[in-house]
Design a protein around this motif. Structure first.
Motif, PDB file in Angstrom:
ATOM      1  N   ASN A 515       0.833  -1.214   0.000  1.00 26.51           N
ATOM      2  CA  ASN A 515       0.000   0.000   0.000  1.00 26.51           C
ATOM      3  C   ASN A 515       0.863   1.256   0.000  1.00 26.51           C
ATOM      4  OD1 ASN A 515      -2.319  -1.563   0.038  1.00 26.51           O
ATOM      5  ND2 ASN A 515      -2.420  -1.618   2.277  1.00 26.51           N
ATOM      6  N   TRP A 516       1.947   1.188   0.781  1.00 27.82           N
ATOM      7  CA  TRP A 516       2.849   2.347   0.801  1.00 27.82           C
ATOM      8  C   TRP A 516       3.475   2.569  -0.573  1.00 27.82           C
ATOM      9  CZ3 TRP A 516       6.017   1.987   6.009  1.00 27.82           C
ATOM     10  CH2 TRP A 516       5.112   2.110   7.082  1.00 27.82           C
ATOM     11  N   GLY A 517       3.857   1.491  -1.252  1.00 24.04           N
ATOM     12  CA  GLY A 517       4.474   1.620  -2.583  1.00 24.04           C
ATOM     13  C   GLY A 517       3.527   2.257  -3.580  1.00 24.04           C
ATOM     14  N   ASP A 518       2.267   1.797  -3.575  1.00 18.84           N
ATOM     15  CA  ASP A 518       1.290   2.382  -4.491  1.00 18.84           C
ATOM     16  C   ASP A 518       1.067   3.859  -4.175  1.00 18.84           C
ATOM     17  OD1 ASP A 518       1.094  -0.086  -5.624  1.00 18.84           O
ATOM     18  OD2 ASP A 518      -0.750  -0.659  -4.556  1.00 18.84           O
ATOM     19  N   SER A 519       1.046   4.163  -2.907  1.00 17.01           N
ATOM     20  CA  SER A 519       0.833   5.547  -2.502  1.00 17.01           C
ATOM     21  C   SER A 519       1.985   6.435  -2.960  1.00 17.01           C
ATOM     22  CB  SER A 519       0.684   5.629  -0.984  1.00 17.01           C
ATOM     23  OG  SER A 519       0.565   6.984  -0.571  1.00 17.01           O
ATOM     24  N   PHE A 520       3.226   5.906  -2.808  1.00 18.44           N
ATOM     25  CA  PHE A 520       4.394   6.669  -3.257  1.00 18.44           C
ATOM     26  C   PHE A 520       4.328   6.938  -4.756  1.00 18.44           C
ATOM     27  CE2 PHE A 520       6.840   5.498   0.663  1.00 18.44           C
ATOM     28  CZ  PHE A 520       7.221   6.787   0.984  1.00 18.44           C
ATOM     29  N   VAL A 521       4.001   5.924  -5.541  1.00 18.76           N
ATOM     30  CA  VAL A 521       3.941   6.072  -7.005  1.00 18.76           C
ATOM     31  C   VAL A 521       2.890   7.102  -7.398  1.00 18.76           C
ATOM     32  CG1 VAL A 521       3.372   4.892  -9.160  1.00 18.76           C
ATOM     33  CG2 VAL A 521       4.816   3.770  -7.461  1.00 18.76           C
ATOM     34  N   GLU A 522       1.729   7.010  -6.774  1.00 17.67           N
ATOM     35  CA  GLU A 522       0.649   7.940  -7.106  1.00 17.67           C
ATOM     36  C   GLU A 522       1.035   9.374  -6.760  1.00 17.67           C
ATOM     37  OE1 GLU A 522      -4.110   8.642  -6.079  1.00 17.67           O
ATOM     38  OE2 GLU A 522      -3.019   6.919  -5.250  1.00 17.67           O
ATOM     39  N   GLU A 523       1.606   9.570  -5.572  1.00 19.20           N
ATOM     40  CA  GLU A 523       1.977  10.926  -5.164  1.00 19.20           C
ATOM     41  C   GLU A 523       3.090  11.480  -6.054  1.00 19.20           C
ATOM     42  OE1 GLU A 523       2.954  11.036  -1.067  1.00 19.20           O
ATOM     43  OE2 GLU A 523       0.979  10.348  -0.387  1.00 19.20           O
ATOM     44  N   THR A 524       4.055  10.605  -6.417  1.00 21.26           N
ATOM     45  CA  THR A 524       5.151  11.063  -7.281  1.00 21.26           C
ATOM     46  C   THR A 524       4.629  11.481  -8.648  1.00 21.26           C
ATOM     47  OG1 THR A 524       6.684   9.569  -6.152  1.00 21.26           O
ATOM     48  CG2 THR A 524       7.354  10.418  -8.301  1.00 21.26           C
ATOM     49  N   THR A 525       3.709  10.694  -9.190  1.00 14.43           N
ATOM     50  CA  THR A 525       3.128  11.026 -10.493  1.00 14.43           C
ATOM     51  C   THR A 525       2.391  12.357 -10.440  1.00 14.43           C
ATOM     52  OG1 THR A 525       2.876   8.674 -10.993  1.00 14.43           O
ATOM     53  CG2 THR A 525       1.585  10.224 -12.319  1.00 14.43           C
ATOM     54  N   GLN A 526       1.646  12.564  -9.386  1.00 14.41           N
ATOM     55  CA  GLN A 526       0.909  13.822  -9.241  1.00 14.41           C
ATOM     56  C   GLN A 526       1.863  15.015  -9.133  1.00 14.41           C
ATOM     57  OE1 GLN A 526      -1.684  13.336  -5.875  1.00 14.41           O
ATOM     58  NE2 GLN A 526      -3.145  12.007  -6.980  1.00 14.41           N
ATOM     59  N   LEU A 527       2.934  14.815  -8.377  1.00 14.91           N
ATOM     60  CA  LEU A 527       3.900  15.901  -8.223  1.00 14.91           C
ATOM     61  C   LEU A 527       4.568  16.243  -9.556  1.00 14.91           C
ATOM     62  CD1 LEU A 527       5.628  15.060  -4.812  1.00 14.91           C
ATOM     63  CD2 LEU A 527       4.231  17.061  -5.333  1.00 14.91           C
ATOM     64  N   ARG A 528       4.927  15.225 -10.326  1.00 20.06           N
ATOM     65  CA  ARG A 528       5.553  15.484 -11.629  1.00 20.06           C
ATOM     66  C   ARG A 528       4.598  16.240 -12.558  1.00 20.06           C
ATOM     67  NH1 ARG A 528      10.274  12.702 -12.198  1.00 20.06           N
ATOM     68  NH2 ARG A 528      10.622  10.932 -10.783  1.00 20.06           N
ATOM     69  N   GLN A 529       3.315  15.865 -12.528  1.00 19.67           N
ATOM     70  CA  GLN A 529       2.341  16.555 -13.367  1.00 19.67           C
ATOM     71  C   GLN A 529       2.181  18.014 -12.924  1.00 19.67           C
ATOM     72  OE1 GLN A 529       0.769  15.365 -16.146  1.00 19.67           O
ATOM     73  NE2 GLN A 529       0.052  17.467 -16.388  1.00 19.67           N
ATOM     74  N   GLN A 530       2.152  18.216 -11.599  1.00 19.22           N
ATOM     75  CA  GLN A 530       2.031  19.576 -11.092  1.00 19.22           C
ATOM     76  C   GLN A 530       3.255  20.426 -11.469  1.00 19.22           C
ATOM     77  OE1 GLN A 530       1.344  19.257  -6.893  1.00 19.22           O
ATOM     78  NE2 GLN A 530      -0.697  18.333  -7.119  1.00 19.22           N
ATOM     79  N   ILE A 531       4.445  19.802 -11.435  1.00 18.89           N
ATOM     80  CA  ILE A 531       5.664  20.527 -11.814  1.00 18.89           C
ATOM     81  C   ILE A 531       5.621  20.904 -13.296  1.00 18.89           C
ATOM     82  CG2 ILE A 531       8.157  20.249 -12.155  1.00 18.89           C
ATOM     83  CD1 ILE A 531       8.194  18.632  -9.554  1.00 18.89           C
ATOM     84  N   GLN A 532       5.167  19.981 -14.120  1.00 19.13           N
ATOM     85  CA  GLN A 532       5.069  20.270 -15.561  1.00 19.13           C
ATOM     86  C   GLN A 532       4.080  21.405 -15.818  1.00 19.13           C
ATOM     87  OE1 GLN A 532       3.966  16.884 -17.921  1.00 19.13           O
ATOM     88  NE2 GLN A 532       4.146  17.964 -19.858  1.00 19.13           N
ATOM     89  N   ASP A 533       2.906  21.346 -15.172  1.00 16.79           N
ATOM     90  CA  ASP A 533       1.915  22.417 -15.345  1.00 16.79           C
ATOM     91  C   ASP A 533       2.461  23.758 -14.862  1.00 16.79           C
ATOM     92  OD1 ASP A 533       0.240  20.487 -16.318  1.00 16.79           O
ATOM     93  OD2 ASP A 533      -0.889  20.231 -14.444  1.00 16.79           O
ATOM     94  N   GLN A 534       3.197  23.712 -13.746  1.00 12.96           N
ATOM     95  CA  GLN A 534       3.737  24.957 -13.199  1.00 12.96           C
ATOM     96  C   GLN A 534       4.817  25.527 -14.118  1.00 12.96           C
ATOM     97  OE1 GLN A 534       2.130  25.986 -10.661  1.00 12.96           O
ATOM     98  NE2 GLN A 534       3.235  27.860 -10.153  1.00 12.96           N
ATOM     99  N   THR A 535       5.596  24.633 -14.753  1.00 13.18           N
ATOM    100  CA  THR A 535       6.628  25.098 -15.694  1.00 13.18           C
ATOM    101  C   THR A 535       5.988  25.790 -16.893  1.00 13.18           C
ATOM    102  OG1 THR A 535       8.080  23.287 -15.023  1.00 13.18           O
ATOM    103  CG2 THR A 535       8.591  24.386 -17.105  1.00 13.18           C
ATOM    104  N   ILE A 536       4.915  25.202 -17.415  1.00 11.73           N
ATOM    105  CA  ILE A 536       4.207  25.818 -18.540  1.00 11.73           C
ATOM    106  C   ILE A 536       3.640  27.176 -18.143  1.00 11.73           C
ATOM    107  CG2 ILE A 536       2.204  25.570 -20.076  1.00 11.73           C
ATOM    108  CD1 ILE A 536       2.652  22.539 -19.966  1.00 11.73           C
TER     109      ILE A 536
END
Length: 726
Positions: A515-536
């Motif tokens: 459960n922790w692994g899935d949570s880490f992956v999901e949060e990391t993916t969300q953070l990367r998307q937020q960083i990309q949107d913020q860069t744009i």
């Protein structure tokens, strides 16, 4: 028979040349045969055309129509052309008085290596390039005219002669023929047939023949009978060629056609011992030399004089009719309602403000860069500047906030990835420990099984001696079987644990903390998307800041805080009109004054479209100015149809010209055209108060379009004849 040792492969020679075209170059020999081209007046041999033959190993001779199509389909014609070229050069080097003409295929017209080899071989063998001609058919050139033209020009630079072969004016017009660097044109049977058809075809055939003679020597091919020979001689060809005069033979012919001893003036071939011997020994598949042939009798002197007189009379009549037609069409077009017009430039206010100073007046001459007015900025302009400054600051603050958010998101991502790596490290350590435990359990089970097996074997031996009961043996065997099962279960546990360990090492699956692994992956993916949107978003905000700063810079650069904006003249001109006075308020982009460019004046009129169509645009136009004895020569600049949208058209014209010419009453309701004639500055150019003569009435005299005899002729002949002549 000559063979190439490079292809001396016994298996390859067994391949028939019809199924394998490459075998043609190995199984037999290419031979050069020759057919002479005679001068029609003197009978001298101008050159020998090279004709290709192929002889197989059984000495069977083949004509080109039997093997050339096969080579063409296999794409080997360029190779054949190179081979023939080298053989022809050898023949030229062995006979210094010989001149040859070689046929080229379309495949060679893009072969640069052919040109290089030819140039090198000519220099190596010290052969005059003019002794070698190359014949290219009309159809081959037409397939890619530009490529063929480039190739032939390069060939001409080498010094060789160019022959346009098999010409019938079907694929190439005479205009394109003029571009070709040709020395000789060979006309085929189809063209000769036109000389025998109806009078109309004969007329155009003779006209084409005359045009061809202006390009170079004209040769008639395929002289196969006496009637064709007489026709060609009377038509005025320069040279002749054909089987009726001399068939192709293996030895070049250099003996001329000589006049006979009688008084009829005919030409016959002089007997050639070599050709006679060749004819007597001709075998299977060979072509023998032809016997002497008489050329047709030339017309007698009185016949030629009578024919010439008739032709001169016809020519005179045609010239007279042409002169009458020319005189009729050479009338001029005179337009009395012209007017001097000029280009105007309308200056507009760049800002909202008040005219602090306004210097020019209509008729004033101004120079390029001269200050015309000063505009003080209005309260609205001040407010606009403050608003622009506020926009710049707001956008900069947004950009700063976005940059801080991006840094925060990047920090969270780095922390998340670090925790994620630590979690995987723990997972791998625990899985490794489990593997080692399972390995120890397997070793323990194997030791127990080994001890149980030894007990079972010992009890079984004692039972065989009768020392113990069978029940003890069975119990020992059961214990051993249980130990064996424990080994199997321990191996399966070890395998499963090793698989889990391998998956955790590759970060495929997390067994301890899924459960922790899935949570880490999901949060990391969300953070990367937020960083990309913020860069744009940051890139967009940076562009907005640059645009806002540029707008503010432009607005501030027009004037300082305590100085009004200065508007200067963009060219040397005369002030044509003004719209405001000093102290008045003007809005941005509102027209303030109009300048007249005296360096660009023209005479303009509106005439009927029919008259405009007859104007010759290449001839100068005479312009007579009212109230002046001076007549100037102008250059026609524009003939433009007048749009039926009168007001719209008038509005568009007013944007670039000072005046709109009036339409004469007799032209109302007709199709109209506007004519524009550029003229030098009139005498009133220096009197600026007269606006450089703007609006001065003029009389325009145009030269009409005189059609050439070719253009007049094309109106009377069908389309295929137009293609033939033009």
């Amino acid at each position: 028979m000559v063979k190439n040792d490079l292809y001396a492969d016994s298996d390859y020679k067994k391949t028939t040349w019809k199924s394998n075209p490459e075998a043609i170059f190995e199984l037999g020999t290419f031979e050069l045969w020759y057919q002479p081209v005679y001068d029609i007046e003197t009978g001298a041999v101008l050159c020998n055309e090279v004709l290709l033959r192929w002889r197989d190993e059984e000495q069977q001779l083949y004509l080109p129509n039997e093997f050339i199509p096969i080579l063409a389909k296999a794409g080997l014609l360029a190779r054949v052309d190179t081979l023939v070229m080298h053989k022809a050069l050898i023949a030229l080097s062995q006979n210094s008085s010989l001149q040859l003409s070689v046929n080229l295929s379309q495949d060679s017209l893009h072969n640069r290596e052919f040109l290089e080899e030819l140039k090198f071989s000519l220099q190596e063998k010290k052969i005059d390039p003019e002794r070698l001609s190359f014949e290219v058919t009309e159809s081959a050139i037409a397939q890619d005219f530009s490529q063929a033209l480039t190739f032939l020009r390069e060939l001409k630079k080498i010094g060789c002669l160019i022959v346009l072969d098999d010409f019938a004016s079907q694929d190439l017009s005479l205009t394109k023929c003029e571009e070709l660097p040709i020395d000789t044109i060979k006309l085929n049977q189809q063209f000769l047939q036109r000389l025998q058809d109806n009078p109309k075809s004969q007329t155009f055939a003779k006209a084409t023949l005359s045009f061809c003679q202006s390009l170079g020597q004209v040769t008639a091919k395929f002289i196969t009978d006496e009637s064709t020979l007489k026709l060609v001689q009377s038509a005025g060809f320069n040279a002749i060629q054909g089987n009726h005069l001399h068939k192709a033979t293996a030895i070049p012919e250099q003996a001329p056609l000589l006049k006979s001893s009688d008084n009829n003036g005919t030409l016959i071939t002089e007997p050639n011992p070599t050709m006679t011997a060749l004819s007597s020994t001709a075998g299977k598949g060979q072509l023998s030399a032809v016997s002497a042939v008489e050329l047709p009798e030339k017309p007698k002197l009185w016949q030629r004089v009578l024919t010439g007189t008739l032709l001169i009379g016809i020519g005179t009549a045609v010239i007279g009719m042409g002169a009458i037609a020319f005189t009729h069409r050479a009338s001029r077009i005179i337009v009395d309602n012209g007017v001097v017009n000029g280009r105007v430039l309308r200056l507009r206010s760049p800002i909202n403000g008040t005219l602090k100073a306004f210097y020019p007046r209509p008729g004033t001459s101004v120079r390029s860069g001269q200050v015309l007015m000063q505009i003080g900025r209005s309260q609205d302009t001040e407010q606009a500047l403050l608003q622009l400054q506020g926009e710049v600051e707001t956008k900069k603050n947004k950009l700063l906030a976005a940059q801080q958010s991006l840094e925060f998101l990047q920090s969270r991502l780095n922390k998340q990835e670090s925790e994620y790596d630590q979690l995987w490290t723990v997972e791998n350590e625990i899985n490794l420990r489990d593997v080692r435990q399972k390995e120890a359990a397997l070793e323990q089970a194997q030791a127990k099984a080994k001890a149980a097996r030894l007990d079972y074997e010992r009890f079984r031996n004692l039972r065989a001696e009768g020392a113990i009961a069978q029940q003890v043996v069975d119990q020992a065997e059961s214990t051993w079987r249980v130990a064996q099962a424990e080994i199997q279960r321990a191996q399966e546990d070890l395998s499963s644990t090793r698989t889990a360990f391998s998956a955790s090492q590759e970060r495929i699956a997390m067994n301890r903390y899924p459960n922790w692994g899935d949570s880490f992956v999901e949060e990391t993916t969300q953070l990367r998307q937020q960083i990309q949107d913020q860069t744009i978003l940051m890139n967009t905000l940076r562009a907005d800041v640059r645009i806002a700063e540029e707008r503010l810079r432009q607005a501030q650069s027009q004037y300082s805080d305590r100085q009004a904006l200065e508007v200067t003249s963009p060219l040397d001109a005369v002030v044509y009109s003004t719209e405001y006075e000093q102290g008045e308020t003007v809005n941005q982009s509102e027209q303030v004054l109009t300048l007249l460019d005296c360096n660009e004046l023209w005479a303009e009129a509106v005439i009927s479209a029919e008259s405009a169509a007859r104007i010759n645009p290449k001839q100068p136009v005479l312009v007579e100015l009212a109230n002046s004895d001076q007549v100037v020569s102008g250059e026609l600049d524009l003939i433009q149809g007048v749009s039926p949208l009168g007001d719209v058209e008038r509005s568009k014209r007013l944007q670039v010209q000072a005046l709109v010419p009036s339409i004469a009453p007799d032209l109302v309701g007709k199709s109209l055209s506007r004519v524009k004639v550029m003229i030098p500055p009139p005498p009133a150019y220096e009197d600026t108060d007269q606006f450089c003569g703007l609006g001065q009435p003029t009389r325009l005299t145009f030269s009409t379009e005189t059609k050439s005899w070719q253009q007049q002729l094309t109106q009377l002949v069908p389309r295929w004849v137009k293609n033939l002549l033009f």
